[in-house]
Design an enzyme around this catalytic site. Structure first.
Site, PDB file in Angstrom:
ATOM      1  N   ARG A  29       0.691  -1.203   0.002  1.00 44.49           N
ATOM      2  CA  ARG A  29       0.003   0.043   0.029  1.00 44.49           C
ATOM      3  C   ARG A  29       0.749   1.322   0.003  1.00 44.49           C
ATOM      4  NH1 ARG A  29      -4.466   0.610  -1.944  1.00 44.49           N
ATOM      5  NH2 ARG A  29      -5.507   2.640  -1.238  1.00 44.49           N
ATOM      6  N   CYS A  89      -2.863  -4.791   2.458  1.00 44.51           N
ATOM      7  CA  CYS A  89      -3.639  -5.944   3.233  1.00 44.51           C
ATOM      8  C   CYS A  89      -5.187  -5.589   2.431  1.00 44.51           C
ATOM      9  CB  CYS A  89      -3.943  -5.501   4.658  1.00 44.51           C
ATOM     10  SG  CYS A  89      -2.431  -5.777   5.430  1.00 44.51           S
ATOM     11  N   ARG A 137     -10.213   0.276  -1.036  1.00 48.58           N
ATOM     12  CA  ARG A 137      -8.909   1.165  -0.559  1.00 48.58           C
ATOM     13  C   ARG A 137      -8.687   2.674  -1.904  1.00 48.58           C
ATOM     14  NH1 ARG A 137      -4.497  -1.687   3.109  1.00 48.58           N
ATOM     15  NH2 ARG A 137      -4.129   0.375   3.648  1.00 48.58           N
ATOM     16  N   ILE A 175      -8.148   5.917  -3.665  1.00 47.25           N
ATOM     17  CA  ILE A 175      -7.202   6.890  -3.546  1.00 47.25           C
ATOM     18  C   ILE A 175      -7.573   8.583  -4.206  1.00 47.25           C
ATOM     19  CG2 ILE A 175      -4.971   5.283  -3.489  1.00 47.25           C
ATOM     20  CD1 ILE A 175      -4.542   6.198  -6.487  1.00 47.25           C
ATOM     21  N   GLN A 201      -8.681  10.889  -2.682  1.00 43.66           N
ATOM     22  CA  GLN A 201      -8.411  11.975  -1.819  1.00 43.66           C
ATOM     23  C   GLN A 201      -6.844  12.280  -2.228  1.00 43.66           C
ATOM     24  OE1 GLN A 201     -10.737  14.039  -0.082  1.00 43.66           O
ATOM     25  NE2 GLN A 201     -12.009  12.309  -1.088  1.00 43.66           N
ATOM     26  N   ILE A 233     -13.520   2.087  10.148  1.00 43.29           N
ATOM     27  CA  ILE A 233     -12.532   2.659   9.273  1.00 43.29           C
ATOM     28  C   ILE A 233     -12.587   1.802   7.934  1.00 43.29           C
ATOM     29  CG2 ILE A 233     -10.204   3.323   8.581  1.00 43.29           C
ATOM     30  CD1 ILE A 233     -11.232   4.731  10.800  1.00 43.29           C
ATOM     31  N   ARG A 267       5.451  -8.833   7.189  1.00 43.23           N
ATOM     32  CA  ARG A 267       5.521  -7.394   6.685  1.00 43.23           C
ATOM     33  C   ARG A 267       5.891  -6.176   7.848  1.00 43.23           C
ATOM     34  NH1 ARG A 267       0.425  -5.878   4.507  1.00 43.23           N
ATOM     35  NH2 ARG A 267       1.379  -3.932   4.719  1.00 43.23           N
TER      36      ARG A 267
HETATM   37  N1  EPU Z   1     -10.138   6.624   1.820  1.00 39.84           N
HETATM   38  C1  EPU Z   1     -10.852   7.331   0.961  1.00 39.84           C
HETATM   39  N2  EPU Z   1     -10.038   7.885  -0.362  1.00 39.84           N
HETATM   40  C2  EPU Z   1      -8.978   7.880  -0.216  1.00 39.84           C
HETATM   41  C3  EPU Z   1      -8.332   7.305   1.005  1.00 39.84           C
HETATM   42  C4  EPU Z   1      -8.977   6.833   2.006  1.00 39.84           C
HETATM   43  O1  EPU Z   1     -11.863   6.987   1.041  1.00 39.84           O
HETATM   44  O2  EPU Z   1      -8.557   8.568  -0.888  1.00 39.84           O
HETATM   45  C5  EPU Z   1     -11.009   6.126   3.159  1.00 39.84           C
HETATM   46  C6  EPU Z   1     -10.575   4.592   3.187  1.00 39.84           C
HETATM   47  O3  EPU Z   1     -11.144   3.755   2.448  1.00 39.84           O
HETATM   48  C7  EPU Z   1     -10.629   4.379   4.652  1.00 39.84           C
HETATM   49  C8  EPU Z   1     -10.464   5.679   5.195  1.00 39.84           C
HETATM   50  O4  EPU Z   1     -10.402   6.735   4.261  1.00 39.84           O
HETATM   51  O5  EPU Z   1     -12.152   3.914   4.928  1.00 39.84           O
HETATM   52  C9  EPU Z   1      -9.044   5.679   5.914  1.00 39.84           C
HETATM   53  O6  EPU Z   1      -8.100   5.223   5.129  1.00 39.84           O
HETATM   54  P1  EPU Z   1      -6.489   5.889   5.225  1.00 39.84           P
HETATM   55  O7  EPU Z   1      -6.310   6.627   3.986  1.00 39.84           O
HETATM   56  O8  EPU Z   1      -6.545   6.568   6.491  1.00 39.84           O
HETATM   57  O9  EPU Z   1      -5.680   4.662   5.396  1.00 39.84           O
HETATM   58  P2  EPU Z   1      -4.181   4.174   4.418  1.00 39.84           P
HETATM   59  O10 EPU Z   1      -3.417   5.697   4.565  1.00 39.84           O
HETATM   60  O11 EPU Z   1      -4.600   3.613   3.329  1.00 39.84           O
HETATM   61  C10 EPU Z   1      -3.125   3.507   6.748  1.00 39.84           C
HETATM   62  C11 EPU Z   1      -2.300   2.798   7.272  1.00 39.84           C
HETATM   63  C12 EPU Z   1      -3.213   1.338   7.706  1.00 39.84           C
HETATM   64  C13 EPU Z   1      -4.238   1.911   8.559  1.00 39.84           C
HETATM   65  C14 EPU Z   1      -5.036   3.091   8.225  1.00 39.84           C
HETATM   66  C15 EPU Z   1      -6.079   3.742   9.114  1.00 39.84           C
HETATM   67  C16 EPU Z   1       0.066   2.783   6.181  1.00 39.84           C
HETATM   68  C17 EPU Z   1       0.833   2.542   5.170  1.00 39.84           C
HETATM   69  N3  EPU Z   1      -1.285   2.195   6.447  1.00 39.84           N
HETATM   70  O12 EPU Z   1      -3.676   3.139   5.771  1.00 39.84           O
HETATM   71  O13 EPU Z   1      -2.370   0.479   8.392  1.00 39.84           O
HETATM   72  O14 EPU Z   1      -5.392   0.816   8.787  1.00 39.84           O
HETATM   73  O15 EPU Z   1      -4.184   4.100   7.934  1.00 39.84           O
HETATM   74  O16 EPU Z   1      -5.380   4.066  10.288  1.00 39.84           O
HETATM   75  O17 EPU Z   1       0.068   3.838   7.165  1.00 39.84           O
HETATM   76  C18 EPU Z   1      -1.497  -1.554   9.236  1.00 39.84           C
HETATM   77  O18 EPU Z   1      -0.649  -0.954   9.352  1.00 39.84           O
HETATM   78  O19 EPU Z   1      -1.780  -2.871   9.140  1.00 39.84           O
HETATM   79  C19 EPU Z   1      -2.412  -1.112   7.829  1.00 39.84           C
HETATM   80  C20 EPU Z   1      -3.323  -1.388   7.341  1.00 39.84           C
END
Ligand code: EPU
Length: 425
Positions: free
Chosen positions: A93, A117, A122, A124, A126, A329, A399
């Site tokens: 990711r 994961c 998921r 992107i 935003q 989330i 990981r």
């Molecule tokens: N979301 C959107 N649009 C976007 C981005 C996110 O709708 O452009 C939504 C997602 O679908 C989700 C929410 O916003 O419902 C939060 O997603 P976020 O972007 O915060 O997650 P992420 O950046 O992809 C990181 C961690 C994850 C952790 C989440 C939430 C990293 C590399 N990953 O993911 O960590 O679950 O934040 O805290 O920092 C892990 O370490 O096991 C892991 C999955």
């Protein structure tokens, strides 16, 4: 095939030292691309996500000198390519941070769509919104993301529609070298966001407000090299050992952590009946009762982290009474509950809610790690279960957790890493 065999039950007792934060390191490594010269990083976790990130940076032209298991010097002076489209990039990711970092330096960037994961959709959108606000053009086609700019990025106001860790990080990365001022509203506040901002500021960036929901960035022309930056301790690894200590009715001193980051987890463990003592940069968790049941709802920081949801659920499986887990989330984060059912847990999960009725004991079974944190939860379940729990798909666990078997075994667990017929502790 690789697996862990967890010989249960056991009581964890002793001292464990926490490693550097995965989710800070996976943003800081690509952030080095913005600097001219060398970046010396310490407390980098030795996990497979970081090894993959190093390979991606090296493929782009970076020179990495490994000073020890957790210390490296990255020199990105000779990075001339902004095409990171490979099998490796698509596997995890956090490769999407290459977009923000490379856009700061190059006019055209291409990366494979990020994997990671399987926690449900998921998107992107935003991230793309942030890049476009700063003047980039972004297109997603054939499994790749193409971002380009005709002139240097310019500062702007970015309102994130959802609180997103990744989009906040990427907006910071792209805005650091943009011309003028950027304001990110509705920003995520996780500790790893503050760590990224601190790292960039140590190179001369002007980022204020990280850790609040409004982040203000004044673009700078260039960043200088960093003589030494130490990555913060991993909040989720800390929480995983805290829960494991409580679930096994153990007594564990967890060193090299930041107790302030642990507050939502500490509060839940106290509600469950554990004693949690904060001792400077250590936390001691002791438990001598059947856990009380509780309700837990995942929320962005400073709420209860979704990445601790599967682990805390293990406490509920053996609690007195019925508890509830509400996931706010990720839409598919309850796949692991089927594995726990195989071990005798009484869980029914529908939509975003799981109802967990405590049982007297869990029993060993072969179980799968559906994702990184679910895998850690399976290990904790194995530690409290009667018999030998075989945990499969452990590549997910490797990981994100450094030396997890060694750390648990030092606390009195008996976990074997087994590859094919080749058995060794
Ligand atoms: N979301 C959107 N649009 C976007 C981005 C996110 O709708 O452009 C939504 C997602 O679908 C989700 C929410 O916003 O419902 C939060 O997603 P976020 O972007 O915060 O997650 P992420 O950046 O992809 C990181 C961690 C994850 C952790 C989440 C939430 C990293 C590399 N990953 O993911 O960590 O679950 O934040 O805290 O920092 C892990 O370490 O096991 C892991 C999955």
């Amino acid at each position: 095939m690789e697996k862990f065999i967890v010989h249960g039950p056991c009581k964890l007792k002793g001292t464990v030292k926490i490693s550097g934060a995965k989710n800070a390191a996976v943003a800081i490594l690509p952030a080095t691309l913005l600097a001219e010269g060398k970046c010396h990083l310490e407390n980098v976790p030795d996990i497979s996500d970081i090894r993959s990130y190093c390979k991606i940076l090296e493929a782009l032209g970076a020179k990495i000198e490994y000073l020890s298991k957790n210390e490296m010097i990255i020199d990105n002076t000779n990075v001339t390519s902004a095409i990171a489209s490979s099998e490796l990039t698509s596997k995890f990711r956090a490769s999407y941070y290459l977009l923000g970092a490379l856009l700061g330096r190059f006019n055209q960037v291409q990366i494979s769509l990020p994997g990671g994961c399987n926690l449900g959709a998921r998107p992107i959108d935003q991230h793309i919104k942030a890049f476009e606000s700063l003047g980039a053009t972004v297109e997603v086609r054939n499994g790749n993301v193409y971002a380009s700019r005709k002139e240097p990025l310019h500062g702007n106001s970015i309102f994130l529609d959802v609180v997103s860790v990744g989009a906040t990080m990427n907006a910071i990365l792209a805005a650091t070298l943009a011309k003028g001022n950027t304001v990110i509203e509705n920003a995520a506040k996780e500790p790893h966001i503050v760590d990224l901002a601190n790292f960039l500021n140590s190179m001369g960036a002007k980022i204020k407000g990280a850790g609040t929901d409004t982040i203000r960035i004044t673009g700078v022309e260039k960043l200088r090299q960093v003589s030494s930056y130490s990555i913060i301790p991993d909040q989720i690894e800390t929480g995983t050992f805290m829960v494991a200590a409580a679930a096994t009715k153990g007594d564990v001193l967890i060193q090299n952590c930041i107790p302030k980051h642990m507050e939502p987890i500490t509060a839940k463990l106290i509600e469950a009946g554990a004693t949690v003592e904060e001792l400077g940069d250590s936390i001691r968790v002791t438990m001598d009762q059947i856990p009380n049941s509780f309700t837990v709802k995942t929320m962005p920081y400073p709420g209860f982290p979704t990445d601790m949801q599967p682990q805390i659920c293990i406490l509920l499986t053996i609690a007195s009474g019925t508890g509830m887990v509400i996931e706010n989330i990720w839409e598919s984060r309850f796949q692991y509950t089927d594995e726990l059912t195989k071990m005798g847990a009484d869980i029914s999960a529908h939509g975003s809610t799981a109802i967990v009725k405590g049982v007297e004991k869990l029993y060993a079974a072969p179980v799968h790690s559906h994702d990184l944190r679910a895998g850690a939860a399976m290990m904790i379940a194995g530690l409290i279960a009667e018999g030998d729990t075989e945990v499969y798909d452990i590549h997910h666990i490797l990981r994100g957790y450094e030396d997890i078997v060694e750390k648990f075994n030092k606390l009195g667990a008996h976990i074997e890493y087994v590859k094919e017929d080749d058995k060794h502790d």
